[in-house]
Design a protein around this motif. Structure first.
Motif, PDB file in Angstrom:
ATOM      1  N   TYR A  36      -8.547  18.109  72.234  1.00  0.00           N
ATOM      2  CA  TYR A  36      -8.614  18.996  71.081  1.00  0.00           C
ATOM      3  C   TYR A  36      -8.290  18.196  69.823  1.00  0.00           C
ATOM      4  CZ  TYR A  36      -8.618  23.211  74.018  1.00  0.00           C
ATOM      5  OH  TYR A  36      -8.937  24.193  74.918  1.00  0.00           O
ATOM      6  N   GLN A  38      -6.824  18.733  65.801  1.00  0.00           N
ATOM      7  CA  GLN A  38      -6.141  19.685  64.935  1.00  0.00           C
ATOM      8  C   GLN A  38      -5.936  19.098  63.547  1.00  0.00           C
ATOM      9  OE1 GLN A  38      -2.084  20.882  65.851  1.00  0.00           O
ATOM     10  NE2 GLN A  38      -2.410  22.901  64.910  1.00  0.00           N
ATOM     11  N   GLN A  42      -4.173  24.264  60.692  1.00  0.00           N
ATOM     12  CA  GLN A  42      -5.287  24.932  61.365  1.00  0.00           C
ATOM     13  C   GLN A  42      -5.048  24.922  62.860  1.00  0.00           C
ATOM     14  OE1 GLN A  42      -9.236  23.673  60.316  1.00  0.00           O
ATOM     15  NE2 GLN A  42      -8.669  23.240  58.193  1.00  0.00           N
ATOM     16  N   GLY A  43      -5.724  25.825  63.559  1.00  0.00           N
ATOM     17  CA  GLY A  43      -5.631  25.827  65.005  1.00  0.00           C
ATOM     18  C   GLY A  43      -6.417  24.675  65.608  1.00  0.00           C
ATOM     19  N   PRO A  44      -5.996  24.202  66.773  1.00  0.00           N
ATOM     20  CA  PRO A  44      -6.739  23.137  67.439  1.00  0.00           C
ATOM     21  C   PRO A  44      -8.182  23.547  67.719  1.00  0.00           C
ATOM     22  CG  PRO A  44      -4.601  23.429  68.465  1.00  0.00           C
ATOM     23  CD  PRO A  44      -4.792  24.576  67.522  1.00  0.00           C
ATOM     24  N   PHE A  46     -11.616  22.568  70.076  1.00  0.00           N
ATOM     25  CA  PHE A  46     -12.112  21.871  71.256  1.00  0.00           C
ATOM     26  C   PHE A  46     -13.070  20.752  70.852  1.00  0.00           C
ATOM     27  CE2 PHE A  46     -13.644  21.394  75.541  1.00  0.00           C
ATOM     28  CZ  PHE A  46     -14.992  21.143  75.429  1.00  0.00           C
ATOM     29  N   GLN A  49     -14.636  17.908  77.102  1.00  0.00           N
ATOM     30  CA  GLN A  49     -13.949  18.126  78.376  1.00  0.00           C
ATOM     31  C   GLN A  49     -14.702  17.406  79.484  1.00  0.00           C
ATOM     32  OE1 GLN A  49     -14.120  22.110  80.458  1.00  0.00           O
ATOM     33  NE2 GLN A  49     -11.975  22.101  79.869  1.00  0.00           N
ATOM     34  N   TYR A  87      -5.228  15.869  70.682  1.00  0.00           N
ATOM     35  CA  TYR A  87      -4.427  16.210  71.853  1.00  0.00           C
ATOM     36  C   TYR A  87      -5.256  16.042  73.124  1.00  0.00           C
ATOM     37  CZ  TYR A  87      -1.205  18.641  68.671  1.00  0.00           C
ATOM     38  OH  TYR A  87      -0.322  18.965  67.671  1.00  0.00           O
ATOM     39  N   THR A  98      -0.852  26.099  79.700  1.00  0.00           N
ATOM     40  CA  THR A  98      -1.363  24.876  79.108  1.00  0.00           C
ATOM     41  C   THR A  98      -0.256  24.128  78.391  1.00  0.00           C
ATOM     42  OG1 THR A  98      -3.408  26.057  78.745  1.00  0.00           O
ATOM     43  CG2 THR A  98      -3.154  23.962  77.630  1.00  0.00           C
ATOM     44  N   PHE A 100       0.472  21.203  75.815  1.00  0.00           N
ATOM     45  CA  PHE A 100       0.014  20.236  74.829  1.00  0.00           C
ATOM     46  C   PHE A 100       1.093  19.176  74.671  1.00  0.00           C
ATOM     47  CE2 PHE A 100      -3.770  21.748  72.505  1.00  0.00           C
ATOM     48  CZ  PHE A 100      -3.920  23.004  73.073  1.00  0.00           C
ATOM     49  N   GLY A 101       0.702  17.917  74.696  1.00  0.00           N
ATOM     50  CA  GLY A 101       1.640  16.835  74.431  1.00  0.00           C
ATOM     51  C   GLY A 101       1.846  16.697  72.933  1.00  0.00           C
ATOM     52  N   ARG A 105      -1.783  11.006  66.191  1.00  0.00           N
ATOM     53  CA  ARG A 105      -2.146  11.226  64.794  1.00  0.00           C
ATOM     54  C   ARG A 105      -3.045  10.076  64.355  1.00  0.00           C
ATOM     55  NH1 ARG A 105       0.268  14.620  61.200  1.00  0.00           N
ATOM     56  NH2 ARG A 105       1.884  15.015  62.772  1.00  0.00           N
TER      57      ARG A 105
ATOM     58  N   TYR B  35       0.999  30.405  71.100  1.00  0.00           N
ATOM     59  CA  TYR B  35       1.658  29.125  70.915  1.00  0.00           C
ATOM     60  C   TYR B  35       2.509  29.173  69.643  1.00  0.00           C
ATOM     61  CZ  TYR B  35      -1.751  27.127  74.194  1.00  0.00           C
ATOM     62  OH  TYR B  35      -2.530  26.846  75.295  1.00  0.00           O
ATOM     63  N   LEU B  43       2.385  21.696  69.816  1.00  0.00           N
ATOM     64  CA  LEU B  43       2.192  23.094  70.166  1.00  0.00           C
ATOM     65  C   LEU B  43       3.007  23.440  71.399  1.00  0.00           C
ATOM     66  CD1 LEU B  43      -1.535  22.859  69.546  1.00  0.00           C
ATOM     67  CD2 LEU B  43      -0.262  24.791  68.687  1.00  0.00           C
ATOM     68  N   PHE B  90       0.090  30.434  66.806  1.00  0.00           N
ATOM     69  CA  PHE B  90      -1.339  30.467  67.090  1.00  0.00           C
ATOM     70  C   PHE B  90      -1.607  31.324  68.313  1.00  0.00           C
ATOM     71  CE2 PHE B  90      -2.986  27.510  64.109  1.00  0.00           C
ATOM     72  CZ  PHE B  90      -2.056  26.494  63.959  1.00  0.00           C
ATOM     73  N   PHE B 108      -8.974  28.709  69.363  1.00  0.00           N
ATOM     74  CA  PHE B 108      -7.778  29.047  68.603  1.00  0.00           C
ATOM     75  C   PHE B 108      -8.105  29.821  67.337  1.00  0.00           C
ATOM     76  CE2 PHE B 108      -4.156  26.832  70.520  1.00  0.00           C
ATOM     77  CZ  PHE B 108      -4.813  26.099  71.483  1.00  0.00           C
ATOM     78  N   GLY B 109      -7.208  30.736  67.009  1.00  0.00           N
ATOM     79  CA  GLY B 109      -7.285  31.437  65.750  1.00  0.00           C
ATOM     80  C   GLY B 109      -6.702  30.603  64.624  1.00  0.00           C
TER      81      GLY B 109
END
Lengths: 110, 117
Positions: A36, A38, A42-44, A46, A49, A87, A98, A100-101, A105, B35, B43, B90, B108-109
């Protein structure tokens, strides 16, 4: 759940190819690898995959060796707008819980 | 635009108060995830619902609760708020098809920014 390890940060210049590697030594048979992106506040989003070998889409490629203990996200010819946090996730087909690590950056310079 | 909507966009409140964050998943998605992301942090997965039922729980505090309604929208309730609860929250949704081996991409929103003063 498989834990992932990524570099904390990377620098690059516009036009270069960027490869971000993620380690996931205890990946399970049913796990897929997902990346992902980010941007701040803002949201991550996709990116890509895969399960094994190589996957390519219009924005990136994902390389996964046979043992699947690592994966590499490849961004061809980055631009300033690719500056973001990336991510790597490993999760099963249900996507449950899920994790997320910390992410990588990426800073792209002119 | 991911198709996931969250309201409100911003929320400012005081310590000790209670707030409700709302999420509408993408059309057709049955799973909703919540999240928390504090300033310059990663996150943190809080909780997942699938078709109205709690499916997985992460690092969600007891002061926090969530639910998913029959129309599949979800609400995250945060009570007895503390300064440290200030963060971006989120919501994500995905299509979960059980038993098919279909793996889930989460959409994600835009998030709700909560500031506790």
């Amino acid at each position: 759940l498989a834990k992932t390890t990524q570099p904390i940060s990377m620098d690059s210049y516009e036009g270069q190819e960027v490869n971000i590697t993620c380690s996931h030594n205890n990946i399970a048979t049913n796990d897929y690898i997902t990346w992902y992106q980010q941007f701040p506040s803002q949201g991550p989003r996709f990116i890509i995959q895969g399960y094994k070998t190589k996957v390519t889409n219009e924005v990136a490629s994902l390389f996964i060796p046979a043992d699947r203990k690592s994966s590499t996200l490849s961004l061809p010819r980055v631009s300033l707008s690719d500056t973001a946090v990336y991510y790597c996730l490993v999760c099963d087909t249900g996507g449950f819980k899920t994790i997320f690590g910390a992410g990588t950056r990426l800073f792209v310079k002119a | 635009d991911s198709g996931v909507t969250q309201t409100p966009k911003h929320l400012i409140t005081a310590t000790g108060q209670r707030v409700t964050l709302r999420c509408s998943p993408r059309s057709g998605d049955l799973s909703v995830y919540w999240y928390q992301q504090s300033l310059d942090q990663g996150l943190q997965f809080l909780i997942q619902y699938y078709n109205g039922e709690e499916r997985a729980k992460g690092n969600i505090l007891e002061r926090f609760s969530a639910q998913q309604f029959p129309d599949l929208h979800s609400e995250l309730n945060l009570s007895s708020l503390e300064l440290g609860d200030s963060a971006l929250y989120f919501c994500a949704s995905s299509l979960t098809v059980e038993g098919t081996g279909v793996t889930e991409t989460q959409y994600f929103g835009p998030g709700t920014r909560l500031l506790v003063l």
